[in-house]
Write a protein that holds these residues in place. Sequence first.
Motif, PDB file in Angstrom:
ATOM      1  N   ILE A   1       0.768  -1.071  -0.040  1.00  0.00           N
ATOM      2  CA  ILE A   1       0.145   0.023   0.144  1.00  0.00           C
ATOM      3  C   ILE A   1       0.881   1.221   0.042  1.00  0.00           C
ATOM      4  CG2 ILE A   1      -1.685   1.420   1.441  1.00  0.00           C
ATOM      5  CD1 ILE A   1      -2.917  -1.390   2.287  1.00  0.00           C
ATOM      6  N   ARG A   2       1.977   1.292   0.546  1.00  0.00           N
ATOM      7  CA  ARG A   2       2.688   2.195   0.896  1.00  0.00           C
ATOM      8  C   ARG A   2       3.584   2.684  -0.555  1.00  0.00           C
ATOM      9  NH1 ARG A   2       8.145   3.869   1.988  1.00  0.00           N
ATOM     10  NH2 ARG A   2       8.795   1.781   2.153  1.00  0.00           N
TER      11      ARG A   2
ATOM     12  N   THR B   1       0.975   3.735  -2.980  1.00  0.00           N
ATOM     13  CA  THR B   1       0.754   5.284  -2.649  1.00  0.00           C
ATOM     14  C   THR B   1       1.824   6.307  -3.017  1.00  0.00           C
ATOM     15  OG1 THR B   1      -0.558   4.793  -0.587  1.00  0.00           O
ATOM     16  CG2 THR B   1       0.302   6.842  -0.729  1.00  0.00           C
ATOM     17  N   LEU B   2       3.184   5.787  -2.865  1.00  0.00           N
ATOM     18  CA  LEU B   2       4.205   6.639  -3.167  1.00  0.00           C
ATOM     19  C   LEU B   2       4.155   6.769  -4.979  1.00  0.00           C
ATOM     20  CD1 LEU B   2       7.015   8.269  -2.695  1.00  0.00           C
ATOM     21  CD2 LEU B   2       7.962   6.175  -2.679  1.00  0.00           C
TER      22      LEU B   2
ATOM     23  N   PHE C   1       1.591   6.617  -6.854  1.00  0.00           N
ATOM     24  CA  PHE C   1       0.627   7.532  -7.170  1.00  0.00           C
ATOM     25  C   PHE C   1       0.770   8.958  -6.982  1.00  0.00           C
ATOM     26  CE2 PHE C   1      -3.464  10.037  -5.683  1.00  0.00           C
ATOM     27  CZ  PHE C   1      -4.100   9.838  -6.824  1.00  0.00           C
ATOM     28  N   LEU C   2       1.515   9.431  -5.809  1.00  0.00           N
ATOM     29  CA  LEU C   2       1.693  10.619  -5.348  1.00  0.00           C
ATOM     30  C   LEU C   2       2.934  11.203  -6.415  1.00  0.00           C
ATOM     31  CD1 LEU C   2       1.787  10.585  -1.552  1.00  0.00           C
ATOM     32  CD2 LEU C   2       0.101  11.846  -3.101  1.00  0.00           C
TER      33      LEU C   2
END
Length: 413
Positions: free
Chosen positions: A352-353, A356-357, A359-360
């Motif tokens: 997930i991390r 998320t990274l 995506f950002l």
Amino acid sequence: MQKNKMQLARLLLFLSLVLIVLYATFKAVPTRQIRIAAGPEGGSFYAIALQYKKILEKKYYQVEIIPFQNTDEISAQVADDAAHVDIGFVANDLHGKNTGSLISLGEIQLQPIFIFVNRKEEAAGRIQSFADLRGLRLVLPPEKSVTSQTLLSIFALYGIDRNNTPLSFVPIGSGIPQLVQEKFDAGLFILGAESELMAELAKNQHLALAEMKQQAAIVRRFPFLQEVTLPNGIFDLEGKIPARDVKLLAASISVIAKKDLPPATTYALLEAMWEVHRSSSYVNGENEFPKYSSTAIHTSEFVNEFYRKGTPWIFSTFPVAAASILDAYLAPLLGIWFLLSIYRVFIQLEKIRSLTLSFLAHLLLCWLRWGIRKGRPLSPLARFLVEKVESAIEREEQGLPEVLAELKHLKQL
């Protein structure tokens, strides 16, 4: 070559794991054989053991009953590893005996002390106390039996011994016929009240069942004894035998077992005891027995737990082998499962991390590209965000090389 070595190492590891599992399974699964130390054939202990045997064989156990004339030695036989005896019956105080390797499975019943005297002695009104037995010809079971050891302890309180009283220690199978033939003045036995042998003696017109005084005082001296009442007519209602309620002393009978008896075997025995002894009897009330007792014997928490809650669900639900394996290894298996669950959660959090990274980072690139197309220079905020995302990507073991390269290029504009 290196590949072959890796395959061999994996094969050896797999075989080692298989051997470990097989060994653990072998150690956890109990033997299906049970050896019971009982009294002589025809006695109450032997009769109870036969009832246990019938129930246990339905659970696919192989049961061997070992008769002992010297029932006072049963506890020593169970405690002796070389004797290979699993359980046995005791009926007296075990203080001073080797009980370190024993546990109590509970009390199962009260067995009265029957004292049958010749009608001539009874008619004279002489037999009202143990003291009145002094000088009479007495027959008892073998000297090392529970009956004789208990009665010799009582005799000692009244000064009765071999010097003043003819004491004969004879196996019950031959002692009772000799008593009926009037070769003795009285016979003393500890047997279950339902024993056919005691019923036959009670119906014999030449014998009388004696009731002794001072029983309460004797109980105070010997806590393993209790007072019971044999009801009027219990042996023969029509013939009114006995003709009145008779108060008798009774010994509390317990089952002892090896401390290392497997749990599955222990629960099977406890269930058999419950089935046999929960009903009422001539002197025992309904559901009075079996009951847990640890007098002079080491306690066992899981036996005590059985009397509070019954058989654990593992042993009442699964076959013996499966239940034993689960009982032995459930705790470590749950621990491994818990650790694996934590590891899986950690892996998911890492994924997930990373997502998320990613995506950002892509969102930041889209924003920067849009600004460049509009001819806008990088603002301090934009540079700050680029440095943070760039630093985060560089810390990843498997980063985003294309995104990272573009961010570094845009930062230089």
